[in-house]
Every structure is written in structure tokens, then in C-alpha cells.
Scaffold this motif. Structure first.
Motif, short mmCIF file in Angstrom:
data_model
loop_
_atom_site.label_atom_id
_atom_site.label_comp_id
_atom_site.label_asym_id
_atom_site.label_seq_id
_atom_site.Cartn_x
_atom_site.Cartn_y
_atom_site.Cartn_z
N CYS A 194 -8.30 -6.48 4.23
CA CYS A 194 -7.32 -7.58 4.06
C CYS A 194 -6.58 -7.82 2.81
CB CYS A 194 -7.98 -8.83 4.85
SG CYS A 194 -6.78 -10.17 4.80
N TRP A 195 -5.37 -8.06 2.65
CA TRP A 195 -4.69 -8.31 1.35
C TRP A 195 -4.99 -9.80 0.92
CZ3 TRP A 195 -1.93 -12.89 0.83
CH2 TRP A 195 -1.65 -13.66 2.00
N LEU A 252 -10.68 -4.01 7.57
CA LEU A 252 -9.90 -4.41 8.78
C LEU A 252 -10.61 -3.24 9.61
CD1 LEU A 252 -6.23 -4.69 7.40
CD2 LEU A 252 -7.82 -6.53 7.97
N CYS A 287 -6.01 -10.40 10.32
CA CYS A 287 -7.42 -10.09 9.89
C CYS A 287 -8.36 -10.89 10.68
CB CYS A 287 -7.49 -10.62 8.49
SG CYS A 287 -9.38 -10.67 7.69
N GLN A 299 -1.12 -9.20 8.64
CA GLN A 299 -1.18 -8.32 7.77
C GLN A 299 0.20 -7.45 7.40
OE1 GLN A 299 -4.13 -7.49 5.95
NE2 GLN A 299 -4.51 -9.55 6.84
N GLU A 353 1.15 -1.06 8.56
CA GLU A 353 0.30 0.03 8.03
C GLU A 353 1.30 1.40 7.89
OE1 GLU A 353 -3.45 0.42 10.14
OE2 GLU A 353 -3.72 -1.86 10.02
N TYR A 372 5.77 -10.55 5.64
CA TYR A 372 4.78 -9.69 6.69
C TYR A 372 5.29 -9.98 8.06
CZ TYR A 372 1.88 -8.50 2.48
OH TYR A 372 1.25 -8.34 1.27
#
Length: 212
Positions: free
Chosen positions: A50-51, A57, A65, A72, A75, A123
Motif C-alpha cells: 500500500c502506498w 496487498l 488496501c 490504490q 497495477e 488514483y
């Protein structure tokens, strides 16, 4: 399409996770009830964190998350089939696809993040746009099939041959449907032989075609 006119060569692939055995004929893999284009038998996944809270994750893809509930970023490299939770098959369930689309957009849409941080808003916009693109691509048979070919490293050229290329794609999709309906190993073997014949025939047409 690269190598589509190459004479088929058969080899067997055994999946390391399931032990499932599949046979490849010139890039066309068939098992008991399915056929698909493939260049690789194995895939690898990279674990992400997780940022925000840095916790691992657990799922791929992870839209939120599980620990801090933060949205998030998309990807990189995740296929549309994974994003939309669909089986990797041409004959996918479009009703399930639509249901998944609405479920994701209800949670990912930017309207839900107006009071969040700038990063979370960004995001949200990226995730929502990606889900929309994945949905539109997988919804229609032709764009779905072209995307499946792209995943396997094969691209149709934007040229005067596009009609012929699309016809070849549809022929491959018909093989998928025939194998879905096959009931016995004998039927599967016959379809495999017919597919080999189709590929050889296209190879001969390419050889005999007049050169520019």
C-alpha cells in the motif's frame, strides 16, 4: 500477425501450479475443452505494498488496501480479464462482466473522492478510466479477441489486409466454440487436426500469394 503462417509444431506444457497438461500446435494450445493462443506457460506476480500504510496487498489487482482502506493506483501490466474478474476465454459471460463493471464503478468513481487527498482523487480517476476501458474492450467479441491476441504478443496491422486478419481471428474463435462443445477426446483430437490443417492452408496461401 507474426508467425501465424509457420508450420505448426506440437509440444506439451505442464502447468507447475496445477499439473494440468496442455498440447500446443503452432501456438494454439488445446486441453480437454478449450483452446487459446499462448507464447508462455507460466506467469509471475509481484507482491505490492500500500502506498499509504505500506502494508502488503494480498490481492491482484487490489483496488483498495485491506488495512487502511485507501484506494490504490492501477497495477501496471494487469490484464483486463483480471481487472474484470473474468475467465481468460473468448466465450466469457458478458452479464457477469457488466455486473462487475457497475460494482467497480460504484466504489471507484471520482465523485466518491471529492473530499479525499489529491493523490487519492488522481488514483480514482485512473482506476475508473481503466475499468471503463477494460469493460468496453471485453464486451464486444472482436475487440475481445484482438485483445487476447495482443496479450500473446500478436498484433493485427492497420492496413488493407485488416479484413483478412479479422477473418483469421474469427476462425480461431470458432475453434474455441467448437472445443467448448466437444464431448469426447476423439472430438477434441479431430478439432486439433482440423486446426493444423487450417494453419497449413494459410501458410500455402501466403507462399503462393503474388509479391508486390
Amino acid at each position: 500477425m507474426p508467425n501465424r503462417h509457420t508450420a505448426p509444431k506440437a509440444f506439451t506444457c505442464v502447468h507447475k501450479d496445477t499439473g494440468h497438461r496442455e498440447t500446443n500446435f503452432g501456438g494454439l494450445i488445446y486441453s480437454a475443452n478449450t483452446v487459446f493462443l499462448s507464447r508462455s506457460c507460466f506467469t509471475s506476480q509481484v507482491k505490492l505494498n500500500c502506498w499509504k500504510c505500506k502494508k502488503l496487498l494480498d490481492r491482484t489487482p487490489s483496488f483498495f488496501c485491506d488495512s487502511c482502506k485507501s484506494i490504490q493506483p492501477p497495477e501496471e501490466g494487469t490484464s483486463y480479464f483480471k481487472i474484470m474478474d473474468c475467465d481468460y476465454t473468448f466465450t466469457l459471460d458478458t452479464q457477469k462482466l457488466q455486473t462487475r463493471y457497475f460494482q467497480l464503478q460504484r466504489t471507484l468513481h471520482p465523485d466518491n473522492f471529492g473530499q479525499k487527498s489529491v493523490k487519492e482523487q488522481e488514483y480514482s480517476e485512473s482506476q475508473s478510466a481503466l475499468v471503463s476501458k477494460a469493460y468496453k474492450t471485453l464486451l464486444k467479441p472482436l475487440s475481445r479477441g484482438l485483445y487476447m491476441l495482443k496479450l500473446e504478443g500478436m498484433h493485427l496491422k492497420e492496413s488493407t489486409d485488416s479484413v483478412a486478419e479479422s477473418q483469421f481471428l474469427l476462425e480461431l474463435m470458432e475453434v474455441n466454440e467448437a472445443l467448448d462443445e466437444a464431448q469426447t477426446p476423439e472430438e477434441v483430437n479431430k478439432i486439433a487436426q482440423d486446426t493444423k490443417g487450417m494453419l497449413n492452408q494459410r501458410k500455402m496461401k501466403q507462399i503462393l500469394a503474388p509479391k508486390d
